[in-house]
Design a protein around this motif. Structure first.
Motif, PDB file in Angstrom:
ATOM      1  N   ARG A  10       2.934   7.199   7.235  1.00  0.00           N
ATOM      2  CA  ARG A  10       4.061   6.367   7.622  1.00  0.00           C
ATOM      3  C   ARG A  10       4.617   6.805   8.978  1.00  0.00           C
ATOM      4  NH1 ARG A  10       7.022   2.918   4.475  1.00  0.00           N
ATOM      5  NH2 ARG A  10       5.759   2.599   2.636  1.00  0.00           N
ATOM      6  N   MET A  58       0.869  -1.185   0.000  1.00  0.00           N
ATOM      7  CA  MET A  58       0.000   0.000   0.000  1.00  0.00           C
ATOM      8  C   MET A  58       0.899   1.227   0.000  1.00  0.00           C
ATOM      9  SD  MET A  58      -3.320   0.794   2.194  1.00  0.00           S
ATOM     10  CE  MET A  58      -2.846   0.141   3.736  1.00  0.00           C
ATOM     11  N   ASN A  59       0.592   2.167  -0.883  1.00  0.00           N
ATOM     12  CA  ASN A  59       1.403   3.369  -0.945  1.00  0.00           C
ATOM     13  C   ASN A  59       0.943   4.343   0.122  1.00  0.00           C
ATOM     14  OD1 ASN A  59       2.899   2.486  -3.150  1.00  0.00           O
ATOM     15  ND2 ASN A  59       1.163   2.990  -4.500  1.00  0.00           N
ATOM     16  N   LEU A  60       1.625   4.285   1.246  1.00  0.00           N
ATOM     17  CA  LEU A  60       1.222   5.165   2.335  1.00  0.00           C
ATOM     18  C   LEU A  60       1.841   6.526   2.110  1.00  0.00           C
ATOM     19  CD1 LEU A  60       1.708   2.812   5.356  1.00  0.00           C
ATOM     20  CD2 LEU A  60      -0.442   3.747   4.544  1.00  0.00           C
TER      21      LEU A  60
END
Lengths: 294, 271
Positions: B8, B1-3
């Motif tokens: 983050r 998942m592209n946080l």
């Protein structure tokens, strides 16, 4: 190679017999452990629950073996027992919810955010306190919450005191005790989550939050349910932590404990309450298919 | 998942706080065993080694430690045998009720300890007392073994699942008999899983208090029972603190070793 000659005799013949008869092998393997678990363990459990249908002579405290439902009627009708049972279930639910909220970010970090190189180390860091002595962990909180302890020191600058011993302390300690049981299944669930599903979700235009609610949550739900089996059932049966930090609080385990010597049948009837709730909970969780991920 | 970057950082902070919550109480126990203040006030006014010396000479704690070690060794021995037998039966054979074995094994640890404890207590008193066997070390060992079987079972069955039968078949083709195969092939394959299971079951038994309370009788005092009964006595507080610190250190050791020995196991959880 002389020892494998036919002269090896009895041992070799026995080995041959065993080799030709798988059923004999199986019954030799199973007899001892099943005798132990079924006869000794399940037998004593069954005997205990049968004794819940007996009564105790109020005068001599001897058990009278006449069958009736008095103890169950008492447990269900007397408000003291009902209140304690409801409070115990409430505590177990609260502990489970708190643990889900605490465990999720930790598990998400250890499974998805931390560098892969560090992940095994982080899992050990979660496992170690899981195995640290139950009693010592509860004792640690007794020290923290004691008068002049760490909690008072932390809350002091805000002009208040620590919460002290009581129901809040019980919930805190139980949440602390069972937290690793929740982190580990969620960690495992998140780790198995295929990365390409997340990429696909992002490619289709979902933002982080949408991906989280529509992809991550449904797939991790069985893990959360699996973890909740531990947090819920372990909290429901506890009575030691309550004695250590609970002050005057009573949960169902304490009632069982305090009735054992004087009125064993009533204690047995009280003991069926957590067992029944746990079995119902297990069945509900099994319907969701979460037990397979245990 | 592209946080996103803030997400983050937030996760990192949350996880850091979480680990702090997990480790602060354990660290506190360690520090507190050196606390000069008898009532364990925080922050410590000073540090001292006095309590460790006092604990070293405490007869009660020492006797309890030996009782615990003996009980844990006995329970580990029994559960090693029973758990291994069961694991082989379940993994290698098909029989009626096979599916329910893993459920049966978990039951003693999944049900509330007080229920297991009371059930065993009444059964022991009904069955053993006519033979003149009272509650004591023997009943403690039996009670502990009942819930330790599960860790050995889980470790061994996990190992058996991952080992192919072909080694044993090859040995049989080469003329080895059942016993030789077990001694030379099967046992070495499962050895480290057995050691891991034994360590975990030792740790589980060493730390148990509820079932022990009901199976121990008046004369037998394991270390957890000793700690529990001395916890509320102010005079014993410093010694209890030291024993608690020792227990933290001791419990870490088997886990570390089990983890090193057997990566498929240490059961991701206790169960």
């Amino acid at each position: 190679m002389t020892d494998t000659a036919p002269a090896a005799g009895l041992g070799r013949r026995l080995a041959g017999t065993l080799h030709r008869r798988p059923r004999l092998r199986l019954s030799l393997l199973l007899s001892a452990p099943l005798f132990w678990l079924i006869v000794a363990y399940l037998g004593s459990l069954a005997a205990l629950f049968l004794s819940a249908f007996w009564t105790t002579d109020a005068f001599t405290s001897n058990v009278v073996k006449s069958w009736n439902l008095d103890n169950f009627v008492t447990v269900l009708s007397e408000s003291v027992y009902r209140d304690v049972a409801l409070r115990s279930v409430g505590v177990a639910v609260a502990v489970t919810l708190i643990d889900i909220c605490l465990a999720f970010p930790i598990a998400f970090y250890t499974a998805r955010v931390a560098r892969p190189r560090h992940r095994p180390l982080l899992v050990v860091a979660v496992l170690t306190p899981l195995w640290a002595s139950y009693l010592v962990k509860a004792y640690a909180w007794r020290l923290i919450l004691s008068e002049g302890g760490l909690a008072d020191w932390v809350f002091g600058p805000f002009g208040t005191e620590g919460p002290g011993y009581g129901l809040a302390a019980v919930i805190t300690v139980l949440s602390y005790l069972w937290l690793p049981y929740m982190i580990l299944p969620i960690h495992a669930g998140l780790e198995q989550l295929p990365g390409n599903l997340l990429d696909a979700s992002a490619d289709l235009g979902a933002r982080t939050w949408r991906t989280f609610t529509s992809v991550v949550m449904p797939m991790v739900f069985p893990s959360i349910a699996a973890g909740s089996v531990f947090t819920f059932s372990l909290s429901l049966g506890d009575y030691i932590a309550v004695q250590i930090v609970g002050g005057k609080t009573q949960l169902i385990g304490n009632l069982v404990y305090s009735n054992i010597t004087l009125d064993l049948p009533l204690a047995a009837a009280l003991g069926t309450v957590p067992v029944a709730v746990i079995v119902l909970y297990l069945l509900a969780v099994r319907r969701s298919g979460a037990l397979n991920s245990l | 998942m592209n946080l996103s970057r803030p997400a983050r950082i937030a996760l990192r902070i949350a996880a850091g706080l979480g680990f702090a919550v997990i480790y602060v109480p354990l660290t506190l126990v360690l520090v507190n065993s050196f606390n000069i203040d008898r009532s364990s006030g925080w922050p410590p006014a000073g540090l001292t080694l006095n309590w460790w010396e006092q604990a070293w000479h405490s007869n009660g704690a020492r006797a309890a430690l030996w009782t615990s070690v003996k009980a844990a060794l006995g329970a580990t021995g029994i559960s090693l045998v029973l758990g291994t037998l069961l694991a082989f039966a379940v993994q290698r054979y098909r029989f009626f009720g096979r599916e329910s074995i893993s459920f049966l094994v978990v039951l003693p640890i999944a049900l509330p300890g007080i229920v297991t404890g009371v059930a065993l207590n009444t059964a022991f008193r009904a069955v053993l007392e006519p033979f003149g066997v009272g509650l004591g070390m023997f009943t403690v060992v039996v009670g502990h073994a009942t819930f330790c079987v599960v860790v050995v079972f889980n470790n061994v069955i996990a190992r058996l699942r991952r080992t192919a039968l072909s080694f044993e078949e090859a040995a049989a083709d080469l003329g080895a008999d059942t016993f030789q195969i077990f001694r030379d092939i099967t046992f070495p394959l499962v050895r480290s899983a057995l050691v891991a299971g034994a360590l975990l079951s030792f740790a589980l038994s060493f730390d148990e208090i509820v079932v022990t309370t009901f199976t121990a009788g008046p004369g037998v005092q394991t270390l957890p029972i000793w700690v529990f009964s001395n916890m509320t006595r102010p005079a014993q507080a410093p010694v209890v603190n030291v024993v608690a610190a020792v227990l933290v250190l001791l419990s870490v050791l088997p886990i570390y070793l089990a983890q090193r020995l057997s990566s498929d196991t240490a059961g991701t959880s206790r169960i």
